[in-house]
Design an enzyme around this catalytic site. Structure first.
Site, mmCIF file in Angstrom:
data_model
loop_
_atom_site.group_PDB
_atom_site.id
_atom_site.type_symbol
_atom_site.label_atom_id
_atom_site.label_comp_id
_atom_site.label_asym_id
_atom_site.label_seq_id
_atom_site.Cartn_x
_atom_site.Cartn_y
_atom_site.Cartn_z
ATOM 1 N N LYS A 173 0.863 -1.185 0.000
ATOM 2 C CA LYS A 173 0.000 0.000 0.000
ATOM 3 C C LYS A 173 0.896 1.230 0.000
ATOM 4 C CE LYS A 173 -3.917 0.293 0.377
ATOM 5 N NZ LYS A 173 -4.880 0.407 -0.753
ATOM 6 N N HIS A 201 -10.133 -8.047 -4.684
ATOM 7 C CA HIS A 201 -9.713 -6.995 -3.763
ATOM 8 C C HIS A 201 -10.141 -7.361 -2.347
ATOM 9 C CE1 HIS A 201 -10.911 -3.197 -1.645
ATOM 10 N NE2 HIS A 201 -9.675 -2.915 -1.933
#
Lengths: 448, 448
Positions: B200, B344
């Site tokens: 991330k 996801h």
């Protein structure tokens, strides 16, 4: 759940009567082959499926039937891959790559043949699963969103009888001009309640097709009309016909052959048509929509056709597309890209009509009345024929497909297949035409 | 089948612990809301579902729960329309059109919120149906085509603990530089066997993200790596990062915001990348693929993105897309258009992980290891946690989702929701950041 394990798969090829219906490539044979599939589970239920019965399909179905034993009826996503594994050699042996069965369903490949075979097994598995658990097939597909599915009358130029006295007689008589087509439509409307009409064109020159559609429009004002010459026309001819009929056509089906020519026609038709707001084409564009069951009959044909806006309505034959799950996937793709969806039909029996009706009931947006060839089939293998009311079939909640096999009828139609002496085990409309016209050769396209 | 009729729907909002994970918009709250759905049938089984638990979702879920009573658990295709009918006013009341929840899932509309709610009910219905008939959920979706589903390690910059001592402690420690990220990845690999890694990004300036990915590449040579800055970068920055990392990245996830900018980046990246033969992008194109779970999160966003070749991998969150059936439809669209598919994941519990695993098992082509946030969730409502082995979860054949609810855990997490005094009932990563940095405002994009 052991009771859903497949213990036996029965394949029964049959020959079913077909009237002398004309299309641009010839005439329907007196009898056409279909394949009836029964998937039997350990729990003792037998699910029904149906698909094309030509020898090349049968050759693919046999190894797949063997491979299914021991699997479970819920195991559907793996069927195409299984078919690719076990049918590989067989399909190669038939030389099925790029062959053209009747020329009426677009380019044909070994993969497409395999998927048509898969569809018969997938439907039989769903039927067995539904029977075993008390659920209708539509529930196994996520549930119905409508209680009735609308169908359209399927009009054909036709002879009174097959040449040489073959086949089963009927009382429809000949229809070889606009008046004959209107009379046929009237009988369909009166008997079944159909309120939209599709004419199989491309048999005579375009002027007659135009006259026939005009006659239908006069006889049934405001009703949705369609014409399908199976790709027989050139681009200019298609545009001329579209121009003449744009105020009465719901859509124009496969006026030309191939995505490139369809795209050319579609581009020229933007802004024309009965539904200038685009209602016929799923809301994406304006203009008379083009429909197809020839240039888009597999997933790999979609991207080019959709991105070029070559087709505005896909007429899905669940056999071609590999079954009901894949029909729902096609529906999702069409919905996403603003392309209309309806169902295609040619000579088939009540098992496939039941399957069509079940899957059609589950599709959130069904833009047009579905095709049905079923009224032309006077023979079936069911204990009870489907009945159209108000042009619609009710979507039942009985287990599975909600139909039952008439074993005597099945045996009789299978006997006809066993005793076939007319070369009917593989459909060939041009060969059937040569019985009447020995010099007939399948016309090249564009014919006009 | 009366036993599948829904007699009761229980909604239990919970707050679950979440570590102080950083993203470009802020930091995860100490507790995040989730909604646990139980669909109870006349036959006495209770199916489990889970979805986002923010108040605006809860407002939509309540009328839908009421409306479900009396329907059957197989009646799934009608759920979106039902939700549109019964949740209409509620969603309008939340002013949910074009709101942006956390800014991490793209443009948000009332329709998208509704579908996220629908997904929780759809999964619960499937679980109940499976339990009632002894079938795993994957069978209800057409059957699994693989026995294990691969997941990827999800690496975050993070603090050691939440500011102000809130939340549940863990022993991961801080990770605020490349060495910290590599150590985190090492622990993920050692503990769970993950062999691909997603970072991330977008928390620090791009140079640090590049350094972190380079450090991962050095520590795990040849392993698939991904970075996701949640749209924080400009087009030039994205191209610079892509240039620096093209030899080690499997794909680049949402480097920019919006389809237009994604298309611009994608066009510039053609012919670059780790998989110049296009293996990462479904075989359709060459170059470093772009993945998204922001610019394509609903069906109506697909046509533009796919025809412009703006994304090469869609990361499907089954909540956003409206459930498992619709996830399968998305998969079919991606397959047809040569776009890759993966799943996801953000903060969720084991119910949703089970649902993800079941649907992922049914998709014929799954191009990349799925995301999973689950290892960060030390709390769950299940009697037994999921266990990753070799980076994979086994696809069970137990009825339904194959999981069981721990009512004590559920009650405890619900109690936390009831007693919430931290304003955690709606997730707000920027607000959580302001606890540490009172002057923090959600950055505008592009941030770099």
């Amino acid at each position: 759940m052991d009771s859903l394990t497949i213990t036996e798969v029965r394949l029964t090829p049959v020959l079913v009567a077909d009237p002398p219906l004309l299309n641009t490539q010839g005439v329907h044979q007196p009898y056409t082959p279909r394949l009836i599939v029964e998937v039997v589970t350990e729990g003792g239920v037998a699910g029904l499926g149906e698909t094309y019965g030509d020898t090349k399909y049968l050759d693919l179905a046999r190894p797949l039937a063997t491979a299914l034993v021991g699997r479970t009826v819920t195991d559907l996503n793996g069927l195409p891959e299984l078919a690719a594994q076990v049918c590989g050699e067989s399909s190669a042996a038939t030389g099925a790559d790029a062959v053209d069965a009747g020329g009426l369903r677009g380019a044909q490949t070994a993969g497409k043949l395999r998927l048509s075979v898969v569809s018969g097994f997938e439907v039989a598995c769903l039927d067995a699963w539904g029977r075993a658990t008390g659920l209708p097939v539509h529930a196994l597909l996520g549930g119905k969103v409508r209680d009735r599915v609308e169908y359209s009358a399927y009009l054909f130029y036709r002879w009174d009888a097959h040449p040489g006295g073959r086949g089963e007689p009927d009382d429809w008589g000949a229809a070889l001009d606009p008046a004959g087509i209107v009379a046929q439509a009237r009988r369909f409307a009166d008997t079944y309640g159909f309120t939209s009409f599709k004419l199989k064109g491309g048999v005579f020159e375009p002027a007659q097709d135009i006259a026939a559609v005009r006659a239908l429009a006069a006889a049934f004002p405001g009703r949705p009309l369609r014409i399908d010459p199976n790709g027989a026309w050139s681009v200019p001819t298609s545009l001329q016909v579209a121009h003449e009929l744009r105020d009465v056509l719901e859509y124009l089906e496969d006026p030309v052959s191939g995505t490139a020519r369809m795209a050319e026609v579609a581009a020229a038709l933007k802004g024309t048509g009965r539904n200038p707001s685009g209602g016929g084409g799923g809301g994406r564009r304006e203009g008379l929509p083009l429909a197809t069951n020839m240039c888009v009959t597999s997933f790999d044909e979609i991207p080019e056709a959709f991105t070029r806006d070559a087709v505005q309505v896909v007429l899905c034959d669940h056999h071609y597309w590999g079954g009901l799950h894949r029909t729902r996937e096609l529906a999702a793709i069409c919905r996403t890209f603003g392309v209309g969806l309806s169902l295609h039909s040619n000579t088939h029996l009540g098992i496939s009509l039941a399957a069509m009706t079940q899957v059609a009931a589950t599709v959130p947006r069904l833009d047009h009345a579905c095709d049905t060839h079923y009224p032309w089939q006077t023979e079936d293998v069911l204990t009870e024929r489907h009945t159209f009311r108000d042009g619609r079939l009710a979507v039942g909640d009985a287990p599975g497909l909600g139909i039952d096999l008439d074993r005597d009828r099945l045996a009789a139609l299978h006997r006809r297949w066993l005793e076939d002496d007319g070369g009917y085990r593989s459909r060939d409309d041009a060969a059937a035409m040569r019985v009447a016209d020995p010099g007939w050769v399948k016309p090249t396209v564009p014919r006009w």
